[in-house]
Design an enzyme around this catalytic site. Sequence first.
Site, PDB file in Angstrom:
ATOM      1  N   GLY A  53       0.524  -1.494   0.399  1.00  0.00           N
ATOM      2  CA  GLY A  53       0.118  -0.137   0.264  1.00  0.00           C
ATOM      3  C   GLY A  53       0.790   1.200   0.050  1.00  0.00           C
ATOM      4  O   GLY A  53       0.810   2.125   0.633  1.00  0.00           O
ATOM      5  N   ILE A  99       5.439  -2.834   8.060  1.00  0.00           N
ATOM      6  CA  ILE A  99       6.728  -2.896   7.198  1.00  0.00           C
ATOM      7  C   ILE A  99       6.043  -1.445   6.869  1.00  0.00           C
ATOM      8  O   ILE A  99       7.442  -0.479   6.630  1.00  0.00           O
ATOM      9  CB  ILE A  99       6.051  -3.894   6.275  1.00  0.00           C
ATOM     10  N   ALA A 122       8.819  14.263  -6.243  1.00  0.00           N
ATOM     11  CA  ALA A 122       8.862  14.693  -7.001  1.00  0.00           C
ATOM     12  C   ALA A 122       8.336  14.355  -8.813  1.00  0.00           C
ATOM     13  O   ALA A 122       8.477  13.052  -9.060  1.00  0.00           O
ATOM     14  CB  ALA A 122      10.091  15.433  -7.909  1.00  0.00           C
ATOM     15  N   LYS A 160       5.800  21.752 -10.705  1.00  0.00           N
ATOM     16  CA  LYS A 160       7.153  21.609 -10.839  1.00  0.00           C
ATOM     17  C   LYS A 160       7.648  21.915 -12.887  1.00  0.00           C
ATOM     18  O   LYS A 160       6.963  21.361 -13.580  1.00  0.00           O
ATOM     19  CB  LYS A 160       7.711  20.295 -10.870  1.00  0.00           C
ATOM     20  N   PRO A 179      13.913  21.802 -18.398  1.00  0.00           N
ATOM     21  CA  PRO A 179      12.435  22.043 -17.904  1.00  0.00           C
ATOM     22  C   PRO A 179      11.575  21.304 -19.064  1.00  0.00           C
ATOM     23  O   PRO A 179      12.557  20.960 -19.384  1.00  0.00           O
ATOM     24  CB  PRO A 179      12.669  23.779 -19.049  1.00  0.00           C
ATOM     25  N   LEU A 184       8.835  -0.090  -6.783  1.00  0.00           N
ATOM     26  CA  LEU A 184       9.970  -0.473  -6.272  1.00  0.00           C
ATOM     27  C   LEU A 184      10.366  -2.525  -6.591  1.00  0.00           C
ATOM     28  O   LEU A 184      11.609  -2.817  -6.143  1.00  0.00           O
ATOM     29  CB  LEU A 184      10.310  -0.281  -4.892  1.00  0.00           C
ATOM     30  N   ILE A 244       7.852   7.261 -10.775  1.00  0.00           N
ATOM     31  CA  ILE A 244       6.401   7.371 -10.374  1.00  0.00           C
ATOM     32  C   ILE A 244       5.625   7.230 -12.046  1.00  0.00           C
ATOM     33  O   ILE A 244       5.112   6.412 -12.204  1.00  0.00           O
ATOM     34  CB  ILE A 244       5.738   8.294  -9.738  1.00  0.00           C
TER      35      ILE A 244
HETATM   36  C1  LIG Z   1      15.217   7.787  -2.138  1.00  0.00           C
HETATM   37  C2  LIG Z   1      14.345   7.624  -3.476  1.00  0.00           C
HETATM   38  C3  LIG Z   1      14.091   9.136  -3.651  1.00  0.00           C
HETATM   39  C4  LIG Z   1      13.167   8.254  -4.660  1.00  0.00           C
HETATM   40  N1  LIG Z   1      12.265  10.046  -4.862  1.00  0.00           N
HETATM   41  C5  LIG Z   1      11.739   9.618  -6.270  1.00  0.00           C
HETATM   42  C6  LIG Z   1      11.118  10.794  -7.264  1.00  0.00           C
HETATM   43  O1  LIG Z   1      11.471  11.818  -6.951  1.00  0.00           O
HETATM   44  N2  LIG Z   1       9.982  10.687  -7.981  1.00  0.00           N
HETATM   45  C7  LIG Z   1       9.564   9.545  -8.466  1.00  0.00           C
HETATM   46  O2  LIG Z   1       8.536   9.437  -9.042  1.00  0.00           O
HETATM   47  N3  LIG Z   1      10.012   8.351  -6.956  1.00  0.00           N
HETATM   48  C8  LIG Z   1      10.530   8.655  -6.465  1.00  0.00           C
HETATM   49  N4  LIG Z   1      11.712   6.974  -5.360  1.00  0.00           N
HETATM   50  C9  LIG Z   1      10.432   5.737  -6.359  1.00  0.00           C
HETATM   51  C10 LIG Z   1       9.218   5.943  -5.253  1.00  0.00           C
HETATM   52  O3  LIG Z   1       9.215   6.077  -3.586  1.00  0.00           O
HETATM   53  C11 LIG Z   1       8.619   5.124  -5.420  1.00  0.00           C
HETATM   54  O4  LIG Z   1       8.392   4.382  -6.685  1.00  0.00           O
HETATM   55  C12 LIG Z   1       7.131   4.487  -4.616  1.00  0.00           C
HETATM   56  O5  LIG Z   1       7.498   5.201  -3.565  1.00  0.00           O
HETATM   57  C13 LIG Z   1       6.549   3.581  -5.175  1.00  0.00           C
HETATM   58  O6  LIG Z   1       7.215   2.550  -3.954  1.00  0.00           O
HETATM   59  P1  LIG Z   1       6.031   1.474  -3.751  1.00  0.00           P
HETATM   60  O7  LIG Z   1       5.302   1.601  -3.682  1.00  0.00           O
HETATM   61  O8  LIG Z   1       6.798  -0.062  -5.218  1.00  0.00           O
HETATM   62  O9  LIG Z   1       6.707   0.155  -2.496  1.00  0.00           O
HETATM   63  P2  LIG Z   1       6.984   1.393  -1.207  1.00  0.00           P
HETATM   64  O10 LIG Z   1       6.411   2.471  -0.548  1.00  0.00           O
HETATM   65  O11 LIG Z   1       8.096   0.500  -0.168  1.00  0.00           O
HETATM   66  O12 LIG Z   1       5.792   0.290  -0.212  1.00  0.00           O
HETATM   67  C14 LIG Z   1       5.719  -0.964  -0.052  1.00  0.00           C
HETATM   68  C15 LIG Z   1       4.260  -1.793   0.330  1.00  0.00           C
HETATM   69  O13 LIG Z   1       4.378  -3.069   1.018  1.00  0.00           O
HETATM   70  C16 LIG Z   1       3.495  -3.283   1.582  1.00  0.00           C
HETATM   71  N5  LIG Z   1       4.747  -4.695   1.834  1.00  0.00           N
HETATM   72  C17 LIG Z   1       6.010  -4.936   1.825  1.00  0.00           C
HETATM   73  N6  LIG Z   1       5.940  -6.239   3.060  1.00  0.00           N
HETATM   74  C18 LIG Z   1       4.819  -6.452   3.018  1.00  0.00           C
HETATM   75  C19 LIG Z   1       4.635  -7.680   3.422  1.00  0.00           C
HETATM   76  N7  LIG Z   1       4.924  -8.805   3.610  1.00  0.00           N
HETATM   77  N8  LIG Z   1       2.740  -8.213   3.352  1.00  0.00           N
HETATM   78  C20 LIG Z   1       1.667  -6.999   3.912  1.00  0.00           C
HETATM   79  N9  LIG Z   1       2.771  -6.002   3.742  1.00  0.00           N
HETATM   80  C21 LIG Z   1       3.782  -5.607   2.983  1.00  0.00           C
HETATM   81  C22 LIG Z   1       4.544  -2.529   2.772  1.00  0.00           C
HETATM   82  O14 LIG Z   1       3.612  -2.008   3.856  1.00  0.00           O
HETATM   83  C23 LIG Z   1       4.252  -0.646   2.100  1.00  0.00           C
HETATM   84  O15 LIG Z   1       2.329  -0.863   2.142  1.00  0.00           O
HETATM   85  C24 LIG Z   1      12.254   7.471  -4.992  1.00  0.00           C
HETATM   86  C25 LIG Z   1      12.920   6.228  -3.890  1.00  0.00           C
HETATM   87  C26 LIG Z   1      14.336   6.611  -3.210  1.00  0.00           C
HETATM   88  C27 LIG Z   1      14.806   5.070  -2.892  1.00  0.00           C
END
Ligand SMILES: Cc1cc2nc3c(=O)[nH]c(=O)nc-3n(C[C@H](O)[C@H](O)[C@H](O)COP(=O)(O)OP(=O)(O)OC[C@H]3O[C@@H](n4cnc5c(N)ncnc54)[C@H](O)[C@@H]3O)c2cc1C
Length: 498
Positions: free
Chosen positions: A13, A43, A51, A79, A97, A334, A347
Amino acid sequence: MDTRIQSIVIVGGGTAGWMTAAALAKRFANNPISITLIESADIGTIGVGEATVPFIKEFLKQLKIDEVEFIQATNATYKLAISFDGWKHEGHSFLHPFAGYGARVDNIPFYHFWIKMMQLNKAQELDAYCLSSQIARANKFALPKPNQDVEISSFNYAFHFDATLFAKFLSNYAQKLGVKRIEATVQNVMQHETTGFVKSLGLSNDQIIEGELFIDCSGFKGLLIEETLNTGYESWNQWLPCDRAVAIPCESNGEPAPYTRSLACEAGWQWRIQLQHRTGNGYVYSSNHISDEQAVESLTKNLEGKPLAPPKLMRFVTGMRKQSWNKNVFSIGLSSGFLEPLESTSIYIIQESINLLIDNFPNSNWPPQLITETNKILRIRQEKLRDFIILHYHLNERHGENFWDACRSMSIPDTLATQIELFKNTAQVAVTHLDFFRTNSWLAMFAGFNRIPDYYHPLVDNFDEALLEKEFSTISTGIISAVNGLPSHQEFIQKNCL
Ligand SMILES: Cc1cc2nc3c(=O)[nH]c(=O)nc-3n(C[C@H](O)[C@H](O)[C@H](O)COP(=O)(O)OP(=O)(O)OC[C@H]3O[C@@H](n4cnc5c(N)ncnc54)[C@H](O)[C@@H]3O)c2cc1C
């Protein structure tokens, strides 16, 4: 037999999970498919990712989310660009830009004329001919006029927003459309004995959740795509050496800038993203060149306001899953790969993955051609982003600093080497419909790093130099007077978005 998929289970989520849930719920609103999302309070989410690129507006449009409502819900700011400070060398800055430059003449892009005028010492830096860059530098903002077909005044924009508020906003949206949310941790994954397909998930609250299509949005570890299906990961660390980040939000200091700042540092770069209520900061660095303690110290020193949270450390390997879609598991976010956030593209890739999943939506026969084709397109899109990001590091002129010297002298992918050669020899850029970054973006980089080719389009020589000089001056002064009449970014938000 009815082969239509009846149930989708999303694990995770964070931004990826809730974007996927919201988009699927909207598109399948009048369809009997059930959508369940499981998220674990234990977790948590990565909580960064603030951004974006202009493609985010397509997402809002598809979901019929009003931009102003979204800005209010996520404390967003606009932005227009990214400012690369110190990337060429200390004290130097240029913008990338979301816009074009000047205006075409006789169907020849403006920049060919600009190259010639630069050679004659009769032109200013490329940004002087970009309305959006000048608006950004003046800390102002205006929405582009609709149906604007005059190249010089057309530009695009994206947002900076609070990632946690964004996920919350989408969670409400998706649940209103019928998405079932379960708060629990997935503890076991049951697979079909012969096919290895995922059958069901065992949760910490003793529930067993069955499904047909599983979407892995579980973050870096890839609970289903990797820990269960062992799909494999391709590292791009040899070209993108940053492998850690530390983030610290701080209090705002002054009016928010309508652009992301990327400041080159000793062993990587620092982001500064100004939202309405705070500033997001982070240092993306190579652990081969500095320690975590040094990174925290360096970022802390560079904050413009009081820290609002302790430093959050993150480790990552830049690269992508060998297959984003494997059997009945489609990974998004990710879990499917990570390109460091230099051009805010994660994103965007989440959106492309969602669109591809919907366009190539499977049935219970799981046609292999569909899976192969989808994986192929996702790979091409990410490799193209990868090359564009490597370019930033490769062109640096920060001589005498270990990290930057290594980035300049490292080998680069053949595809990128070809692109650099092409521009150098012909002033052309090869892009296809699968490229997110088109000619203007490559041009912003090459011009920003002063890699201006000797060559320009031969038809440019058909034009009188004195007339061109006059035209260049008309464009740049016209831009300045247009910018003078605009409100500041802050005033624009206060008047139109609050
Ligand atoms: C340093 C950094 C900077 C970033 N800056 C940008 C940016 O500026 N612009 C951009 O587009 N992207 C950026 N990103 C990427 C962006 O943060 C991610 O693409 C975005 O937040 C998506 O993350 P996610 O939902 O895949 O994972 P997460 O946010 O890690 O979510 C994982 C989810 O899985 C759940 N989960 C995990 N294991 C279990 C389990 N066993 N049971 C139940 N639930 C579980 C967790 O509870 C959580 O809800 C950045 C990333 C990093 C590391």
